[in-house]
Design a protein around this motif. Structure first.
Motif, short mmCIF file in Angstrom:
data_model
loop_
_atom_site.label_atom_id
_atom_site.label_comp_id
_atom_site.label_asym_id
_atom_site.label_seq_id
_atom_site.Cartn_x
_atom_site.Cartn_y
_atom_site.Cartn_z
N ASN A 41 -50.38 -21.98 7.00
CA ASN A 41 -50.56 -20.54 7.22
C ASN A 41 -50.08 -20.18 8.57
N CYS A 127 -47.64 -14.44 0.46
CA CYS A 127 -47.70 -15.29 1.96
C CYS A 127 -46.45 -16.08 1.92
N SER A 157 -47.41 -12.78 6.49
CA SER A 157 -47.79 -13.95 5.69
C SER A 157 -48.95 -14.39 6.39
N GLY A 161 -52.69 -14.24 4.64
CA GLY A 161 -53.17 -15.69 4.40
C GLY A 161 -54.37 -16.05 5.10
#
Length: 434
Positions: A41, A127, A157, A161
């Motif tokens: 992430n 994401c 993203s 996330g």
């Protein structure tokens, strides 16, 4: 629905479900899953900050006909467009920080009030797509504006996330919070180290970014294959009407089998929760303001002309050592726990003031002293993050934990955004000095 929470398609309703995995195996899968989700992430976000100096200096400059000229792969050690003693880019690296954080800030401020109505699967898919798009757009950009748009995708993203995966920890044992935090620290270290290592080895920034396209795929496998979601986690499935839908709203899902169903929190209850979290959120925001003002406001100004490293290489080393400190402290929860986050905020502010004075008076004799201070800065920042969310997880009642964890991640983003805004006047002031 299977005992382990997966919802599968079946042609026969009478088919016997497979046996659930052993509890120990499920536990380790979830711990590993959250570590990898934290890694994947934050990876694009970290790489964009590590590449900030390159993003602003490696773009083609317009020629007299309005077209763009391709810059050399290896920039000179000094920016020839200015006469400042700090070898400044025309634009502060704070511009990349703001592009990397403002979309995240918008998502985190608004999402806690509606995101629970969207199941986790579609969030993760978005994401992944944004992370892929960010690497591709920055890798093939020819203008600063095009690169900034790629950085914005990385921010979307990362922000979506983080708020999703931190909220998801509410459905799991509290140990997964430490694994998530360690994974985000690992993203910082591996992201900065891989960018530094590959560019030091002679690979161009473009090809370095293209090699990192495998990270979003790792996120996909971590969430959809490795992680074992409990029955309470909202999922989408194909219904009889062949339309995707959420079997039960997240607010009514029980956290544990046999436990009473959760009630959706009222606006008044959410306000009460936020007020109770301020003792953690304000110090954490201050920690992140100080450290990101250092990272994106001062790193590019801490330039040692006599070093064997070029200016761009010095910047990459600062980013890598900072992320190394973050990784160590975010992985240290089992060894060291800190409840008073304000102490970390105070220490980080003192660090910022010292380095600000070092930039102005240029009294530091060696780049290696800066390396040590940057590592220390990362240790403070990582400790603030992991201890804040661990405390929120322990102190929040089960029915409030999902919302509280989602709100908690606003603090660091707010601090980073303010730091990005403060980096611009600092850059302009110092770069005017002869």
């Amino acid at each position: 629905m299977e005992p382990d929470g997966w919802q599968r398609l079946s042609d026969s309703e009478d088919e016997e479900p497979p046996a659930p995995p052993p509890a120990c195996a499920t536990c380790w899968r979830n711990l590993a899953g959250f570590w990898l989700l934290g890694l994947c992430n934050n990876f694009a976000y970290v790489v964009m900050l590590s590449a900030a100096h390159d993003i602003l200096s490696h773009q083609g400059a317009p020629d007299i006909n309005g077209t763009t000229q391709t810059p050399p792969v290896t920039p000179p050690s000094r920016n020839s467009s200015n006469t400042s003693r700090y070898d400044c880019n025309p634009i502060s690296t704070g511009a990349v920080l703001l592009a990397d954080i403002l979309p995240t800030l918008l998502i985190k401020f608004s999402a806690p009030f509606y995101i629970h109505r969207v199941p986790y699967g579609p969030r993760v898919a978005l994401c992944i797509l944004c992370a892929w798009g960010s690497f591709l757009l920055v890798a093939f950009s020819t203008t600063v504006g095009m690169s900034i748009m790629g950085v914005v995708l990385a921010s979307v993203s990362s922000g979506l996330g983080e708020i999703s995966f931190l909220a998801l920890t509410a459905f799991y044992p509290s140990e997964v919070v430490s694994c998530w935090a360690s994974g985000t620290g690992g993203a910082g270290l591996l992201g900065a180290l891989s960018y530094l290592g590959l560019t030091q080895a002679g690979l161009s920034p473009r090809h370095t970014l293209l090699l990192m396209l495998s990270l979003p795929l790792a996120m996909l496998l971590s969430y959809y294959v490795l992680l074992v979601p409990p029955p309470a986690v909202p999922q989408w499935r194909w219904g009889d009407s062949a339309v995707l839908h959420d079997p039960l709203p997240a607010a009514r899902q029980p956290l544990m089998a046999g436990a009473p169903a959760k009630q959706e929190l009222t606006l008044q209850a959410k306000g009460r929760i936020v007020k109770g979290l301020l003792k953690y959120l304000l110090p954490l925001a201050l920690v992140y303001f100080a450290e990101y003002f250092i990272n994106q406001g001062l790193f590019e100004l801490l330039y040692f002309r006599d070093s064997a490293l070029t200016h761009a290489q010095q910047y990459r080393w600062y980013q890598m050592l900072y992320q190394a400190g973050v990784f160590v402290s975010r992985s240290s929860l089992r060894c060291v726990r800190i409840r008073h986050i304000w102490v970390l905020a105070l220490l980080q502010c003192l660090n910022m003031v010292f380095l600000l004075a070092a930039v102005y008076f240029m009294f530091l004799p060696s780049i290696y002293l800066v390396f040590a201070l940057v590592l220390y800065e990362g240790l403070l920042g990582g400790a603030g993050y992991v201890n804040t969310f661990h405390s929120i997880s322990l102190e929040s009642p089960p029915e409030e934990r999902e919302f509280a964890m989602g709100v908690g991640c606003v603090a660091d983003t707010l601090g980073i955004s303010l730091a990005g805004a403060a980096a611009f006047p600092a850059h302009d002031y110092f770069c005017r000095l002869p």
